[in-house]
Design a protein around this motif. Sequence first.
Motif, PDB file in Angstrom:
ATOM      1  N   HIS A  42       1.078   1.332  -4.053  1.00 53.99           N
ATOM      2  CA  HIS A  42       0.888   2.397  -3.067  1.00 53.99           C
ATOM      3  C   HIS A  42       0.425   3.696  -3.694  1.00 53.99           C
ATOM      4  O   HIS A  42      -0.264   4.487  -3.056  1.00 53.99           O
ATOM      5  CB  HIS A  42       2.175   2.640  -2.262  1.00 53.99           C
ATOM      6  CG  HIS A  42       2.248   1.805  -1.032  1.00 53.99           C
ATOM      7  ND1 HIS A  42       1.459   2.020   0.072  1.00 53.99           N
ATOM      8  CD2 HIS A  42       3.012   0.737  -0.738  1.00 53.99           C
ATOM      9  CE1 HIS A  42       1.725   1.125   0.992  1.00 53.99           C
ATOM     10  NE2 HIS A  42       2.677   0.325   0.527  1.00 53.99           N
ATOM     11  N   SER A  43       0.777   3.917  -4.945  1.00 56.75           N
ATOM     12  CA  SER A  43       0.406   5.184  -5.588  1.00 56.75           C
ATOM     13  C   SER A  43      -1.093   5.281  -5.833  1.00 56.75           C
ATOM     14  O   SER A  43      -1.650   6.371  -5.870  1.00 56.75           O
ATOM     15  CB  SER A  43       1.158   5.351  -6.910  1.00 56.75           C
ATOM     16  OG  SER A  43       0.587   4.534  -7.925  1.00 56.75           O
ATOM     17  N   ASP A  72       7.206   6.020   0.497  1.00 52.20           N
ATOM     18  CA  ASP A  72       8.193   6.283  -0.561  1.00 52.20           C
ATOM     19  C   ASP A  72       9.619   6.146  -0.034  1.00 52.20           C
ATOM     20  O   ASP A  72      10.488   5.586  -0.713  1.00 52.20           O
ATOM     21  CB  ASP A  72       7.996   7.676  -1.162  1.00 52.20           C
ATOM     22  CG  ASP A  72       6.734   7.775  -2.000  1.00 52.20           C
ATOM     23  OD1 ASP A  72       6.206   6.726  -2.436  1.00 52.20           O
ATOM     24  OD2 ASP A  72       6.265   8.910  -2.215  1.00 52.20           O
ATOM     25  N   ASP A  73       9.871   6.657   1.183  1.00 56.57           N
ATOM     26  CA  ASP A  73      11.205   6.527   1.775  1.00 56.57           C
ATOM     27  C   ASP A  73      11.569   5.064   2.005  1.00 56.57           C
ATOM     28  O   ASP A  73      12.698   4.649   1.754  1.00 56.57           O
ATOM     29  CB  ASP A  73      11.286   7.270   3.117  1.00 56.57           C
ATOM     30  CG  ASP A  73      11.334   8.785   2.953  1.00 56.57           C
ATOM     31  OD1 ASP A  73      11.594   9.260   1.826  1.00 56.57           O
ATOM     32  OD2 ASP A  73      11.110   9.482   3.965  1.00 56.57           O
ATOM     33  N   ALA A  77       5.572   0.190  -5.324  1.00 55.75           N
ATOM     34  CA  ALA A  77       5.376   1.645  -5.438  1.00 55.75           C
ATOM     35  C   ALA A  77       4.108   1.954  -6.234  1.00 55.75           C
ATOM     36  O   ALA A  77       3.344   2.853  -5.873  1.00 55.75           O
ATOM     37  CB  ALA A  77       6.600   2.289  -6.092  1.00 55.75           C
ATOM     38  N   GLU A 136      12.223   3.431  -1.352  1.00 53.66           N
ATOM     39  CA  GLU A 136      13.511   3.896  -1.867  1.00 53.66           C
ATOM     40  C   GLU A 136      14.651   3.165  -1.167  1.00 53.66           C
ATOM     41  O   GLU A 136      15.627   2.754  -1.801  1.00 53.66           O
ATOM     42  CB  GLU A 136      13.653   5.407  -1.669  1.00 53.66           C
ATOM     43  CG  GLU A 136      14.960   5.955  -2.214  1.00 53.66           C
ATOM     44  CD  GLU A 136      15.089   7.457  -2.018  1.00 53.66           C
ATOM     45  OE1 GLU A 136      16.241   7.927  -1.964  1.00 53.66           O
ATOM     46  OE2 GLU A 136      14.069   8.149  -1.922  1.00 53.66           O
ATOM     47  N   SER A 177       7.754   7.959   5.399  1.00 53.95           N
ATOM     48  CA  SER A 177       6.812   7.791   4.298  1.00 53.95           C
ATOM     49  C   SER A 177       7.059   6.439   3.621  1.00 53.95           C
ATOM     50  O   SER A 177       8.162   5.887   3.681  1.00 53.95           O
ATOM     51  CB  SER A 177       6.974   8.918   3.275  1.00 53.95           C
ATOM     52  OG  SER A 177       8.157   8.742   2.531  1.00 53.95           O
TER      53      SER A 177
END
Length: 142
Positions: free
Chosen positions: A29-30, A90-91, A26, A94, A88
């Motif tokens: 990717h951020s 993020d999905d 994460a 998660e 996404s």
Amino acid sequence: MTDEQSTPRPEDDAARLGLVVVGEAAALHSGDEAALDASEQNIRDTVDELVDEPLTERQEEVLERLAAAGGTLTAGLSGALAAQTGRSVDDVLEGAARSVVWQQRLANERDDAAGDTDPARDREDAGGQQRDHRDEQGRDQA
């Protein structure tokens, strides 16, 4: 690890490491340097907390790099899966974190069914999720 739980189970340690890897992905990717620095510190802290005996400097470095490499692979695969599915990143990440926590819960349930109960482990999993709201099939309730 809590004071009530003196010896963590390998499944709990693996789940914790899995969440660290997802966190690294994460952060990658951020694109946020602060998030990446925090994630790398989290890797170091987690490695320090999980080992029973002090590691050599080289052993610690290898473990940290393995976790970072796992995060890099997870970032790449989650990006590809997100692009392929139209979701996404993020999905996808998660979902990966939920899978790690779910696997730990399944291991806890197997141990509980076998009579290996540990009240400290039943209250909280590696993701810090409380386990008090579950139905008869072990599914989380809202």
